[in-house]
Design a protein around this motif. Sequence first.
Motif, PDB file in Angstrom:
ATOM      1  N   MET A  66       0.847  -1.216   0.000  1.00 28.29           N
ATOM      2  CA  MET A  66       0.000   0.000   0.000  1.00 28.29           C
ATOM      3  C   MET A  66       0.877   1.259   0.000  1.00 28.29           C
ATOM      4  N   PRO A  67       0.710   2.159  -0.975  1.00 25.74           N
ATOM      5  CA  PRO A  67       1.488   3.400  -0.943  1.00 25.74           C
ATOM      6  C   PRO A  67       1.117   4.226   0.292  1.00 25.74           C
ATOM      7  N   GLU A  68       2.131   4.965   0.793  1.00 26.43           N
ATOM      8  CA  GLU A  68       1.897   5.709   2.024  1.00 26.43           C
ATOM      9  C   GLU A  68       1.281   7.074   1.734  1.00 26.43           C
ATOM     10  N   LEU A  69       0.280   7.439   2.538  1.00 26.32           N
ATOM     11  CA  LEU A  69      -0.369   8.748   2.378  1.00 26.32           C
ATOM     12  C   LEU A  69       0.341   9.775   3.255  1.00 26.32           C
ATOM     13  N   THR A  70       0.761  10.882   2.627  1.00 28.62           N
ATOM     14  CA  THR A  70       1.385  11.977   3.383  1.00 28.62           C
ATOM     15  C   THR A  70       0.516  13.219   3.207  1.00 28.62           C
ATOM     16  N   ILE A  71       0.306  13.908   4.306  1.00 32.12           N
ATOM     17  CA  ILE A  71      -0.474  15.156   4.246  1.00 32.12           C
ATOM     18  C   ILE A  71       0.443  16.280   4.701  1.00 32.12           C
ATOM     19  N   ARG A  72       0.519  17.367   3.907  1.00 31.35           N
ATOM     20  CA  ARG A  72       1.343  18.500   4.357  1.00 31.35           C
ATOM     21  C   ARG A  72       0.861  19.799   3.725  1.00 31.35           C
ATOM     22  N   LEU A  73       1.319  20.902   4.330  1.00 29.48           N
ATOM     23  CA  LEU A  73       1.008  22.219   3.770  1.00 29.48           C
ATOM     24  C   LEU A  73       1.717  22.397   2.439  1.00 29.48           C
ATOM     25  N   LEU A  74       1.069  23.053   1.499  1.00 30.75           N
ATOM     26  CA  LEU A  74       1.701  23.359   0.208  1.00 30.75           C
ATOM     27  C   LEU A  74       2.076  24.842   0.213  1.00 30.75           C
ATOM     28  N   GLU A  75       3.350  25.122  -0.111  1.00 35.24           N
ATOM     29  CA  GLU A  75       3.790  26.504   0.052  1.00 35.24           C
ATOM     30  C   GLU A  75       4.630  27.031  -1.106  1.00 35.24           C
ATOM     31  N   THR A  76       5.166  26.141  -1.934  1.00 34.11           N
ATOM     32  CA  THR A  76       6.088  26.613  -2.968  1.00 34.11           C
ATOM     33  C   THR A  76       5.376  26.718  -4.317  1.00 34.11           C
ATOM     34  N   PRO A  77       5.937  27.507  -5.249  1.00 35.88           N
ATOM     35  CA  PRO A  77       5.343  27.585  -6.592  1.00 35.88           C
ATOM     36  C   PRO A  77       5.267  26.209  -7.261  1.00 35.88           C
ATOM     37  N   GLU A  78       6.227  25.310  -6.972  1.00 34.97           N
ATOM     38  CA  GLU A  78       6.194  23.958  -7.574  1.00 34.97           C
ATOM     39  C   GLU A  78       4.984  23.185  -7.054  1.00 34.97           C
ATOM     40  N   ASP A  79       4.789  23.239  -5.721  1.00 30.64           N
ATOM     41  CA  ASP A  79       3.615  22.583  -5.121  1.00 30.64           C
ATOM     42  C   ASP A  79       2.335  23.098  -5.772  1.00 30.64           C
TER      43      ASP A  79
END
Length: 290
Positions: free
Chosen positions: A1-14
Amino acid sequence: MPELTIRLLETPEDIAAVEKLQGLVWPGSEIEIVPAHVLLTVIHNGGLVIGAFLDGELVGFVFGFPGLEFVPDGPHPKHCSHMMGVHPDHRSRGIGYALKRAQWQMVRHQGLNHVTWTYDPLLSRNAHLNISRLGAVCNFYHRSEYGELRDGLNAGLPTDRFQVDWWINSQRVVRRMGDRARRGFGLDHFLQAGVQALYPVQTGPGGLPRPPEHFTPPGDRLALAEIPSDFHDLKAKDFPLARDWRFFGREVFESIFAAGYLVTDFVFERGGDAPRSFYVLTHGEATLDQ
Ligand SMILES: CC(C)(COP(=O)(O)OP(=O)(O)OC[C@H]1O[C@@H](n2cnc3c(N)ncnc32)[C@H](O)[C@@H]1OP(=O)(O)O)[C@@H](O)C(=O)NCCC(=O)NCCS
């Protein structure tokens, strides 16, 4: 099972990845995509864009910003959650819930206690997530909230919306965000307690649910209001029927909210080939903490 990561997005790439994902979630109209410069400005001014990643690939996001609620004793601060989208291949696996849970933690950290957002009241999956899993409540019905939207999910029908209130420090919500989150009641629970459906829904050609011509406003403290369990599918197969549901839903919810009812729960009966979906309506605010 692939791992789920949750995080804030802050950069232009994100944020470029969020633009791309919006095009997959709401296909067919680039003009409806919230552009990177707006998202970045929101982020730099107290807003939150939160991403869900599977094996490093962005598969979901939720986006909102601080706002004001205008109530009789003046404006009150709140978080206005504007968009949530999960990649079509990864839905119904808890990613939406995980994104909202992260939003709940972060908005609480900002010192706010109220989050609002809108959604189409005829979408059963969204209703199950928003009302039953997250514990939002609703007694606002907006007709044609966004005028005409042109993307593939919304084109052709008036954009009527529920506006929900998510009281993020209430027991009702905190309980649903805990590790042992509440699982909802089934239809049997309500029927055995004598709660009645406001109107019968017959099945028409192609097995699609048809709304009745009219409904009788409830006399009891609790009532059930049925909606289609897959409105997108119904709309694709029988567009005039989808319009009938839109106007019937408008009549039902506008009148019951005017009569003092709130949407406080949602029942999704998976039931194999014939799933069924019901809003639970409660008169007054007595049960808000349950
Ligand atoms: C709404 C959306 C963000 C939810 O994301 P998600 O990852 O599918 O959400 P979750 O899996 O956490 O929750 C969905 C729940 O609905 C359930 N569900 C699936 N089909 C359903 C249906 N037809 N009726 C009711 N519930 C349904 C799922 O089983 C799950 O519940 P569970 O966790 O109790 O099993 C996603 O479906 C989406 O991107 N939709 C299109 C865009 C949209 O409508 N965005 C919201 C408005 S901006």
